[in-house]
Design a protein around this motif. Structure first.
Motif, PDB file in Angstrom:
ATOM      1  N   SER A  36     -87.769 -26.060  21.988  1.00  0.00           N
ATOM      2  CA  SER A  36     -89.035 -26.663  21.574  1.00  0.00           C
ATOM      3  C   SER A  36     -88.903 -27.529  20.325  1.00  0.00           C
ATOM      4  N   SER A  39     -90.171 -31.278  20.624  1.00  0.00           N
ATOM      5  CA  SER A  39     -91.634 -31.285  20.717  1.00  0.00           C
ATOM      6  C   SER A  39     -92.273 -31.030  19.356  1.00  0.00           C
ATOM      7  N   ASP A 112     -94.585 -24.653  20.674  1.00  0.00           N
ATOM      8  CA  ASP A 112     -94.012 -24.126  21.922  1.00  0.00           C
ATOM      9  C   ASP A 112     -94.920 -24.258  23.144  1.00  0.00           C
ATOM     10  N   GLU A 383     -93.740 -23.934  29.707  1.00  0.00           N
ATOM     11  CA  GLU A 383     -93.546 -23.265  28.424  1.00  0.00           C
ATOM     12  C   GLU A 383     -92.304 -22.380  28.471  1.00  0.00           C
ATOM     13  N   ASP A 388     -89.452 -29.257  25.523  1.00  0.00           N
ATOM     14  CA  ASP A 388     -88.722 -30.474  25.153  1.00  0.00           C
ATOM     15  C   ASP A 388     -88.381 -31.323  26.375  1.00  0.00           C
TER      16      ASP A 388
END
Length: 406
Positions: A36, A39, A112, A383, A388
């Motif tokens: 993550s 992101s 996340d 998730e 990413d």
């Protein structure tokens, strides 16, 4: 008319505060899961890009009011910063960096599990209806600036953003944590930082840039309090690290590097509103209190059931409240224990909780509207797989492999 040295100091301070947002990206990026990181860091850089543009277009115009009872300034008064002279443009650029990092701070609460496009929509709307007006309330002639006059009490003290930045962002972070719900597998001890050195690097950059955050506005005052603000920013932050580590040692038996980094940020947040209005000794006391109480506050999410991923509430909201209310007791000449009466505490509390309630409700309404329309949270399977690759098509750590083939 500002001198050349003061203008140069303002430009340098602007650069320092701008660096805080990439520093925050490192700090947050190290705290999340390895899949993550991109992101998380992109939310900070997205804030930098979008809010920078909106501030130039109309945010600066909204951040000052002609009448204290106005909600915000006219967004078209200096649209695109038209009509500003050299000094005005430098001041506008400095103000932009505050708007940028305030919005970026919120993103830590939804790590996340958030969609990047939805985050940008939220960031733009919330900045427009919450940060820009609140900045006007606190620094641009609004009701918070005039509160003391109206109540025949001392003026509200918020030198660099305890209310407008940290309480505002922390309240919004709590709202978004409620809107998006808990991460998959949320439980104490499960969500471990994937890269501790990255967290420490981010905290170091934040501390470095914070001297521009706190001392920078002194370019408007001939730098007369620069020494006091510098020492207080150093001292309170150092003391907060010790306060946080002491609580960790008592509770967990170990003092951690993540605790040290988090304690530093808590101290920086707490001293922000108070940096020009307390003595160095009281700054040390504030730091210890903020570090210790924030270390306890981060546990509230497990007791109350909201998933504030990276403890924006426990650090920024809690320490922002502590630093703002602390002035009611220890502000030089006006604090309850430093020559004043209860008046300073009253106006500090009204300002703090007024901004908290407004920032929370604005974020809650905007967040729910986005979730019910375009969707804010990624699918559960995305998730679990990692946001990413799903959201950005990139992996933070590919180790020489094609991420699409892993």
């Amino acid at each position: 008319m500002l001198g050349t040295g003061e203008l140069a100091f303002a430009v340098l301070s602007t650069a320092l505060v701008l660096l805080m947002t990439p520093g925050l990206a490192f700090f947050y990026g190290g705290l999340v899961k390895a899949k993550s990181v991109v992101s998380m860091m992109m939310m900070s850089f997205g804030s930098l890009a979008l809010i920078g543009v909106l501030w130039v277009l109309y945010g600066y115009s909204m951040s000052a009011v002609e009448n204290p009872t106005d909600f915000s300034g006219n967004p078209f008064a200096s649209f695109g910063l038209a009509g500003l002279d050299n000094e005005g443009l430098v001041g506008a650029a400095y103000g932009a960096t505050f708007a940028i990092i305030t919005v970026a701070l919120i993103s830590g609460s939804i790590a996340d599990r958030a969609r990047f496009g939805a985050w940008l929509v939220f960031a733009g709307i919330w900045a427009t209806v919450s940060y820009f007006p609140v900045a006007a309330w606190v620094w641009g002639g609004g009701w918070i600036m005039e509160l003391g006059t109206w109540l025949d009490m001392p003026s509200v003290i918020d030198y660099a953003g305890g209310t407008a930045v940290h309480i505002n962002a922390g309240a919004a972070a709590l709202a978004l944590a409620i809107v998006l719900g808990k991460r998959f597998g949320f439980a104490k001890g499960i969500m471990q930082p994937h890269n501790v050195p990255l967290v420490l690097l981010g905290a170091a950059l934040l501390w470095f840039g914070w001297f521009g955050f706190n001392v920078g506005a002194e370019f408007l005052n001939g730098l007369e309090n620069a020494g006091l603000i510098t020492v207080n920013t150093l001292g309170a932050t150092s003391a907060a690290i010790l306060g946080w580590l002491a609580i960790e040692k008592v509770k967990e038996g170990k003092a951690t590097s993540i605790g040290a980094a988090s304690g530093a940020v808590a101290g920086l947040v707490a001293i922000t509103p108070a940096c020009a209005s307390i003595t160095p000794g009281f700054a040390l006391l504030l730091g210890v209190i903020a570090g210790a109480l924030s270390a306890l506050a981060v546990e509230l999410k497990f007791k109350l059931g909201y998933d504030d991923s990276l403890d924006v509430v426990g650090i920024h909201l809690a320490a922002g409240l502590i630093g703002t209310l602390y002035l009611g007791f220890f502000a030089t000449d006006t604090g309850l224990f430093t020559g004043g009466d209860y008046g300073q505490l009253v106006v500090q509390a009204i300002a703090a909780f007024g901004v908290l309630i407004y920032g929370f409700l604005a974020a809650l309404i905007i967040g729910f509207a986005i979730e019910k329309t375009i969707g804010f949270r990624v699918k559960s399977e995305d998730e679990i797989a990692g946001v990413d690759l799903v959201v950005h098509g990139e992996a933070a750590y590919s180790f020489g492999q094609d991420p699409e083939r892993r």
